[in-house]
Motif scaffolding. Structure first.
Motif, short mmCIF file in Angstrom:
data_model
loop_
_atom_site.label_atom_id
_atom_site.label_comp_id
_atom_site.label_asym_id
_atom_site.label_seq_id
_atom_site.Cartn_x
_atom_site.Cartn_y
_atom_site.Cartn_z
N LYS A 168 54.73 32.98 42.40
CA LYS A 168 54.08 31.71 42.78
C LYS A 168 52.88 31.67 41.86
CE LYS A 168 51.81 29.91 47.09
NZ LYS A 168 51.79 30.45 48.49
N ASN A 169 52.42 32.80 41.72
CA ASN A 169 51.11 32.47 40.85
C ASN A 169 50.69 33.52 40.04
OD1 ASN A 169 47.79 32.85 40.92
ND2 ASN A 169 48.17 30.67 41.00
N VAL A 170 50.04 33.38 38.85
CA VAL A 170 49.57 34.21 37.77
C VAL A 170 47.99 34.20 38.00
CG1 VAL A 170 49.70 35.62 35.77
CG2 VAL A 170 51.66 34.38 36.76
N HIS A 171 47.30 35.18 38.39
CA HIS A 171 45.90 35.18 38.25
C HIS A 171 45.18 36.54 37.84
CE1 HIS A 171 46.99 36.33 42.21
NE2 HIS A 171 45.91 36.89 42.62
N HIS A 172 44.03 36.34 37.77
CA HIS A 172 42.98 37.65 37.58
C HIS A 172 43.50 38.16 36.28
CE1 HIS A 172 39.98 40.07 39.69
NE2 HIS A 172 40.08 40.70 38.61
N ILE A 173 43.43 37.69 35.11
CA ILE A 173 44.08 38.00 33.89
C ILE A 173 43.09 38.66 32.97
CG2 ILE A 173 45.29 37.49 31.70
CD1 ILE A 173 46.87 35.36 33.35
N HIS A 174 43.53 39.79 32.51
CA HIS A 174 42.78 40.38 31.38
C HIS A 174 43.63 40.53 30.24
CE1 HIS A 174 39.12 41.14 33.66
NE2 HIS A 174 39.76 41.43 34.75
N LEU A 175 43.20 40.24 29.05
CA LEU A 175 43.87 40.40 27.85
C LEU A 175 43.00 40.89 26.73
CD1 LEU A 175 46.74 40.34 26.28
CD2 LEU A 175 46.05 37.62 25.91
N GLU B 243 48.06 48.23 19.72
CA GLU B 243 48.09 48.34 21.20
C GLU B 243 47.23 47.16 21.72
OE1 GLU B 243 47.35 51.81 23.24
OE2 GLU B 243 47.96 52.90 21.73
N THR B 244 48.25 46.12 22.35
CA THR B 244 47.42 44.88 22.89
C THR B 244 47.67 45.19 24.48
OG1 THR B 244 47.72 43.50 21.25
CG2 THR B 244 47.57 42.56 23.32
N HIS B 245 46.75 45.01 25.43
CA HIS B 245 46.93 45.27 26.85
C HIS B 245 47.04 43.95 27.54
CE1 HIS B 245 46.35 49.92 26.96
NE2 HIS B 245 46.28 49.47 25.73
N PHE B 246 47.81 43.99 28.73
CA PHE B 246 47.66 42.92 29.63
C PHE B 246 47.57 43.34 31.03
CE2 PHE B 246 49.98 39.69 32.36
CZ PHE B 246 49.50 38.52 32.02
N GLU B 247 46.83 43.01 31.82
CA GLU B 247 46.99 43.04 33.24
C GLU B 247 46.68 41.78 34.03
OE1 GLU B 247 42.16 44.61 34.54
OE2 GLU B 247 43.93 46.05 34.08
N ALA B 248 47.19 41.47 35.15
CA ALA B 248 47.41 40.44 36.06
C ALA B 248 47.61 40.92 37.56
CB ALA B 248 48.16 39.38 35.42
N HIS B 249 47.22 40.10 38.29
CA HIS B 249 47.73 39.77 39.57
C HIS B 249 48.93 38.79 39.67
CE1 HIS B 249 43.75 41.67 41.44
NE2 HIS B 249 44.16 42.08 40.66
N ILE B 250 49.80 39.06 40.29
CA ILE B 250 51.02 38.08 40.61
C ILE B 250 51.43 37.89 41.99
CG2 ILE B 250 53.47 37.52 40.25
CD1 ILE B 250 53.19 38.90 37.51
N ASP B 251 51.31 36.58 42.48
CA ASP B 251 51.52 36.26 43.77
C ASP B 251 52.88 35.68 43.98
OD1 ASP B 251 50.50 35.85 46.30
OD2 ASP B 251 49.92 33.75 46.18
N PHE B 252 53.63 36.61 44.84
CA PHE B 252 55.13 36.32 44.97
C PHE B 252 55.19 35.22 46.26
CE2 PHE B 252 55.35 40.04 42.60
CZ PHE B 252 56.34 39.70 41.58
N ASP B 253 56.05 34.29 46.23
CA ASP B 253 56.48 33.31 47.40
C ASP B 253 57.24 34.05 48.38
OD1 ASP B 253 59.13 33.49 46.31
OD2 ASP B 253 59.04 31.58 45.61
N SER B 254 57.56 35.35 48.50
CA SER B 254 58.37 35.82 49.19
C SER B 254 58.07 37.43 49.16
CB SER B 254 59.68 35.79 49.34
OG SER B 254 60.36 36.28 48.10
#
Length: 303
Positions: free
Chosen positions: A233-240, A247-258
């Motif tokens: 549903k949504n991808v937010h609070h990203i750090h890259l 090494e390249t790092h990615f972190e995020a919050h993912i909001d699901f619709d169910s």
């Protein structure tokens, strides 16, 4: 929270022995040019020696950083010393610029009061610098193409080889045409060139140390790719950020619709990892799954 780490990236083995050889060569050049510069009265030769001294320091820093980067992570150092080479690149780039400023000041002083210079010493010692630095440049060229730390050492040596070439030309002009003011002009030219080559490396290493987003990756493109996946549903609070050049790092919050199962999330996590690795060359992924959580849904959130 789901975390994945792609091991497909390769860590190029850097040859520390080549750095060690370059350190010995540049130490010998520095001593010879300092003595020769004092005897001949040549500021450009002394400036070349000063640049060579900065090379020795930078190569030692690079050598130590190269050894540290290979050390294993531990409980107290979970990343190990993986950023040592980036820090070395930053220090080396900064020293290039500092040396350049010192040379500019001295060149201006000498230009006002030019001195007669023993050009034969200048010619022979600049030839020594060209040969020794040229050999060191060849030793480090291959490694410099894949490593920022080695690139900083390589640039130090390459610029010093060019500086020695300029000093040689100056020595010939002084010997055959008595153009002693050319010594100050060459010193100024060497200094300006040092600033030019040092600035980009300083800027690039500073960005990595400050955890800035890599220039080659657009966060909005990542969001669009991930949101194409069903149930996202949504991808937010990203750090890259880059830990180092490998090494390249990615972190995020993912909001699901169910309210999906953990096993379903694992499948989605694998899909996200593949997208990020193959399309954006990101090899460390850390995702926090959410459903119905009331938090800030902005792409970038200040912690």
């Amino acid at each position: 929270m789901g975390h994945s780490h792609n091991h497909n990236h390769s860590h190029k083995e850097i040859k520390g022995k080549n750095l060690l050889i370059s350190i010995v060569l540049n130490t010998a050049i520095t001593v010879a040019q300092v003595i020769g510069g004092i005897i001949s009265g040549s500021l450009s030769l002394i400036s070349d020696a000063l640049h060579n001294f900065s090379d020795v320091v930078s190569l030692i820093i690079s050598y130590i950083a190269n050894l540290l980067a290979k050390k294993e992570a531990s409980i107290k150092k979970t990343f190990g010393y993986k950023r040592a080479e980036i820090l070395a690149a930053f220090i080396n780039a900064a020293t290039l610029i500092v040396v350049a400023i010192i040379l500019i000041i001295e060149a201006i002083k000498r230009f006002k009061t030019p001195e007669i210079i023993e050009s034969n010493i200048v010619i022979w010692l600049s030839l020594l610098g060209i040969v020794a630095n040229g050999f060191s440049v060849l030793l480090l060229k291959k490694d410099s193409e894949a490593n920022m730390n080695m690139k900083s050492a390589y640039l130090h040596l390459l610029t010093d080889m060019m500086a020695s070439l300029a000093v040689l030309i100056g020595g010939l002009l002084m010997k055959y045409y008595q153009l002693f003011w050319i010594d100050s002009v060459l010193t100024l030219a060497i200094a300006l060139y040092l600033i030019w080559v040092g600035y980009d490396l300083l800027k690039d290493s500073f960005k990595v140390l400050m955890l800035f987003t890599p220039d080659s990756i657009k966060i909005k493109d990542i969001v669009l790719e991930i949101q194409k996946i069903d149930t996202v549903k949504n991808v937010h609070h990203i750090h890259l950020w880059q830990l180092n050049e490998q090494e390249t790092h990615f972190e995020a919050h993912i909001d699901f619709d169910s309210d999906i199962k953990l096993s379903e999330f694992d499948v989605i996590l694998n899909a996200i990892q593949d997208i990020l690795f193959h399309k954006f060359e990101i090899n460390h992924v850390n995702i926090q799954p959410e459903f119905g959580k009331c938090d800030d849904k902005e792409v970038i959130v200040q912690d």
